[in-house]
Design a protein around this motif. Structure first.
Motif, PDB file in Angstrom:
ATOM      1  N   ALA A  84       2.910  16.270 -27.791  1.00 64.51           N
ATOM      2  CA  ALA A  84       3.783  15.458 -26.937  1.00 64.51           C
ATOM      3  C   ALA A  84       4.874  14.763 -27.747  1.00 64.51           C
ATOM      4  CB  ALA A  84       2.950  14.423 -26.175  1.00 64.51           C
ATOM      5  N   GLN A  85       4.556  14.315 -28.947  1.00 65.71           N
ATOM      6  CA  GLN A  85       5.567  13.662 -29.786  1.00 65.71           C
ATOM      7  C   GLN A  85       6.648  14.643 -30.208  1.00 65.71           C
ATOM      8  OE1 GLN A  85       3.162  11.931 -32.881  1.00 65.71           O
ATOM      9  NE2 GLN A  85       2.994   9.969 -31.818  1.00 65.71           N
ATOM     10  N   VAL A  86       6.246  15.850 -30.565  1.00 70.66           N
ATOM     11  CA  VAL A  86       7.241  16.866 -30.931  1.00 70.66           C
ATOM     12  C   VAL A  86       8.084  17.219 -29.708  1.00 70.66           C
ATOM     13  CG1 VAL A  86       7.557  19.255 -31.692  1.00 70.66           C
ATOM     14  CG2 VAL A  86       5.893  17.786 -32.848  1.00 70.66           C
ATOM     15  N   ALA A  87       7.444  17.359 -28.555  1.00 70.10           N
ATOM     16  CA  ALA A  87       8.173  17.668 -27.321  1.00 70.10           C
ATOM     17  C   ALA A  87       9.180  16.573 -26.997  1.00 70.10           C
ATOM     18  CB  ALA A  87       7.192  17.852 -26.170  1.00 70.10           C
ATOM     19  N   ALA A  88       8.817  15.326 -27.241  1.00 74.03           N
ATOM     20  CA  ALA A  88       9.740  14.208 -26.993  1.00 74.03           C
ATOM     21  C   ALA A  88      10.970  14.318 -27.883  1.00 74.03           C
ATOM     22  CB  ALA A  88       9.034  12.880 -27.209  1.00 74.03           C
ATOM     23  N   GLU A  89      10.786  14.731 -29.127  1.00 72.73           N
ATOM     24  CA  GLU A  89      11.933  14.895 -30.029  1.00 72.73           C
ATOM     25  C   GLU A  89      12.820  16.054 -29.574  1.00 72.73           C
ATOM     26  OE1 GLU A  89      12.902  12.856 -32.440  1.00 72.73           O
ATOM     27  OE2 GLU A  89      11.216  11.593 -31.850  1.00 72.73           O
ATOM     28  N   VAL A  90      12.206  17.138 -29.140  1.00 66.73           N
ATOM     29  CA  VAL A  90      12.972  18.274 -28.626  1.00 66.73           C
ATOM     30  C   VAL A  90      13.738  17.837 -27.382  1.00 66.73           C
ATOM     31  CG1 VAL A  90      12.786  20.578 -27.586  1.00 66.73           C
ATOM     32  CG2 VAL A  90      11.425  20.011 -29.607  1.00 66.73           C
ATOM     33  N   ASN A  91      13.080  17.075 -26.528  1.00 64.43           N
ATOM     34  CA  ASN A  91      13.719  16.565 -25.315  1.00 64.43           C
ATOM     35  C   ASN A  91      14.914  15.679 -25.658  1.00 64.43           C
ATOM     36  OD1 ASN A  91      13.812  16.308 -22.442  1.00 64.43           O
ATOM     37  ND2 ASN A  91      13.043  14.229 -22.708  1.00 64.43           N
ATOM     38  N   SER A  92      14.813  14.890 -26.708  1.00 66.39           N
ATOM     39  CA  SER A  92      15.925  14.034 -27.134  1.00 66.39           C
ATOM     40  C   SER A  92      17.140  14.861 -27.526  1.00 66.39           C
ATOM     41  CB  SER A  92      15.501  13.152 -28.302  1.00 66.39           C
ATOM     42  OG  SER A  92      14.555  12.211 -27.895  1.00 66.39           O
ATOM     43  N   THR A  93      16.909  15.964 -28.210  1.00 61.97           N
ATOM     44  CA  THR A  93      18.044  16.814 -28.587  1.00 61.97           C
ATOM     45  C   THR A  93      18.641  17.484 -27.356  1.00 61.97           C
ATOM     46  OG1 THR A  93      16.685  18.751 -29.094  1.00 61.97           O
ATOM     47  CG2 THR A  93      17.127  17.224 -30.901  1.00 61.97           C
ATOM     48  N   ALA A  94      17.798  17.848 -26.393  1.00 58.25           N
ATOM     49  CA  ALA A  94      18.311  18.431 -25.149  1.00 58.25           C
ATOM     50  C   ALA A  94      19.140  17.404 -24.390  1.00 58.25           C
ATOM     51  CB  ALA A  94      17.154  18.931 -24.290  1.00 58.25           C
ATOM     52  N   ARG A  95      18.706  16.162 -24.401  1.00 60.76           N
ATOM     53  CA  ARG A  95      19.452  15.087 -23.738  1.00 60.76           C
ATOM     54  C   ARG A  95      20.838  14.941 -24.378  1.00 60.76           C
ATOM     55  NH1 ARG A  95      15.934  11.020 -24.185  1.00 60.76           N
ATOM     56  NH2 ARG A  95      14.813  11.770 -22.374  1.00 60.76           N
ATOM     57  N   LEU A  96      20.911  15.105 -25.694  1.00 61.39           N
ATOM     58  CA  LEU A  96      22.212  15.049 -26.369  1.00 61.39           C
ATOM     59  C   LEU A  96      23.133  16.157 -25.871  1.00 61.39           C
ATOM     60  CD1 LEU A  96      21.158  14.258 -30.040  1.00 61.39           C
ATOM     61  CD2 LEU A  96      22.323  12.731 -28.435  1.00 61.39           C
ATOM     62  N   GLU A  97      22.569  17.337 -25.629  1.00 61.83           N
ATOM     63  CA  GLU A  97      23.376  18.434 -25.109  1.00 61.83           C
ATOM     64  C   GLU A  97      23.898  18.112 -23.710  1.00 61.83           C
ATOM     65  OE1 GLU A  97      21.919  22.422 -25.391  1.00 61.83           O
ATOM     66  OE2 GLU A  97      21.094  22.074 -27.387  1.00 61.83           O
ATOM     67  N   VAL A  98      23.057  17.505 -22.883  1.00 61.26           N
ATOM     68  CA  VAL A  98      23.488  17.108 -21.544  1.00 61.26           C
ATOM     69  C   VAL A  98      24.605  16.072 -21.643  1.00 61.26           C
ATOM     70  CG1 VAL A  98      22.776  15.932 -19.418  1.00 61.26           C
ATOM     71  CG2 VAL A  98      21.296  17.676 -20.439  1.00 61.26           C
ATOM     72  N   ASP A  99      24.433  15.096 -22.526  1.00 58.84           N
ATOM     73  CA  ASP A  99      25.464  14.077 -22.719  1.00 58.84           C
ATOM     74  C   ASP A  99      26.778  14.700 -23.180  1.00 58.84           C
ATOM     75  OD1 ASP A  99      23.666  12.130 -21.947  1.00 58.84           O
ATOM     76  OD2 ASP A  99      23.243  11.464 -23.996  1.00 58.84           O
ATOM     77  N   MET A 100      26.687  15.682 -24.075  1.00 55.03           N
ATOM     78  CA  MET A 100      27.892  16.354 -24.563  1.00 55.03           C
ATOM     79  C   MET A 100      28.569  17.130 -23.435  1.00 55.03           C
ATOM     80  SD  MET A 100      29.801  16.758 -27.118  1.00 55.03           S
ATOM     81  CE  MET A 100      30.972  17.842 -27.856  1.00 55.03           C
ATOM     82  N   ALA A 101      27.775  17.786 -22.607  1.00 53.38           N
ATOM     83  CA  ALA A 101      28.347  18.517 -21.473  1.00 53.38           C
ATOM     84  C   ALA A 101      29.064  17.561 -20.525  1.00 53.38           C
ATOM     85  CB  ALA A 101      27.251  19.284 -20.739  1.00 53.38           C
ATOM     86  N   ARG A 102      28.475  16.399 -20.291  1.00 54.58           N
ATOM     87  CA  ARG A 102      29.120  15.403 -19.432  1.00 54.58           C
ATOM     88  C   ARG A 102      30.413  14.891 -20.067  1.00 54.58           C
ATOM     89  NH1 ARG A 102      23.630  12.280 -17.926  1.00 54.58           N
ATOM     90  NH2 ARG A 102      23.064  13.567 -16.146  1.00 54.58           N
ATOM     91  N   ALA A 103      30.369  14.643 -21.365  1.00 56.83           N
ATOM     92  CA  ALA A 103      31.541  14.102 -22.063  1.00 56.83           C
ATOM     93  C   ALA A 103      32.691  15.098 -22.095  1.00 56.83           C
ATOM     94  CB  ALA A 103      31.163  13.687 -23.487  1.00 56.83           C
ATOM     95  N   THR A 104      32.373  16.380 -22.053  1.00 59.05           N
ATOM     96  CA  THR A 104      33.415  17.405 -22.082  1.00 59.05           C
ATOM     97  C   THR A 104      33.681  17.973 -20.696  1.00 59.05           C
ATOM     98  OG1 THR A 104      31.808  19.143 -22.594  1.00 59.05           O
ATOM     99  CG2 THR A 104      32.887  18.045 -24.459  1.00 59.05           C
ATOM    100  N   ASP A 105      33.220  17.260 -19.667  1.00 65.34           N
ATOM    101  CA  ASP A 105      33.419  17.655 -18.268  1.00 65.34           C
ATOM    102  C   ASP A 105      32.853  19.050 -17.996  1.00 65.34           C
ATOM    103  OD1 ASP A 105      34.172  17.099 -15.652  1.00 65.34           O
ATOM    104  OD2 ASP A 105      36.164  17.975 -15.920  1.00 65.34           O
ATOM    105  N   GLY A 106      31.712  19.344 -18.602  1.00 68.30           N
ATOM    106  CA  GLY A 106      31.030  20.608 -18.351  1.00 68.30           C
ATOM    107  C   GLY A 106      31.507  21.764 -19.196  1.00 68.30           C
ATOM    108  N   ASP A 107      32.481  21.542 -20.059  1.00 64.57           N
ATOM    109  CA  ASP A 107      33.033  22.627 -20.877  1.00 64.57           C
ATOM    110  C   ASP A 107      32.334  22.671 -22.229  1.00 64.57           C
ATOM    111  OD1 ASP A 107      34.658  24.730 -21.541  1.00 64.57           O
ATOM    112  OD2 ASP A 107      36.268  23.458 -22.279  1.00 64.57           O
TER     113      ASP A 107
END
Length: 78
Positions: A32-55
């Motif tokens: 679960a701890q490793v999964a949480a870290e992987v999830n954090s990196t995925a969240r960064l990707e979502v944030d980046m997609a939002r910041a670039t308006d989906g591009d």
């Protein structure tokens, strides 16, 4: 593990093993701890997609396609 679907499968399998007594709670916590870290990196990707308006394509961990901007229709052209 290649994508979010794989992560969910691993977490589900870990839960099943804990319930069946095939995996200790400590091992499940480690997963679960490793999964949480992987999830954090995925969240960064979502944030980046939002910041670039989906591009933003990302790593492929989250299965999404970049948004293709629609061009305005040409007015008065025949």
């Amino acid at each position: 593990m290649q994508n979010l679907t794989d992560l969910r499968a691993i977490l589900g399998e870990t839960m099943r093993k804990v319930l069946d007594g095939q995996c200790s709670v400590e091992q499940a916590r480690a997963v679960a701890q490793v999964a949480a870290e992987v999830n954090s990196t995925a969240r960064l990707e979502v944030d980046m997609a939002r910041a670039t308006d989906g591009d933003f394509r990302g790593s492929g961990f989250i299965d999404v396609e970049p948004r293709i901007p629609q061009r305005p229709a040409l007015v008065g052209r025949k």
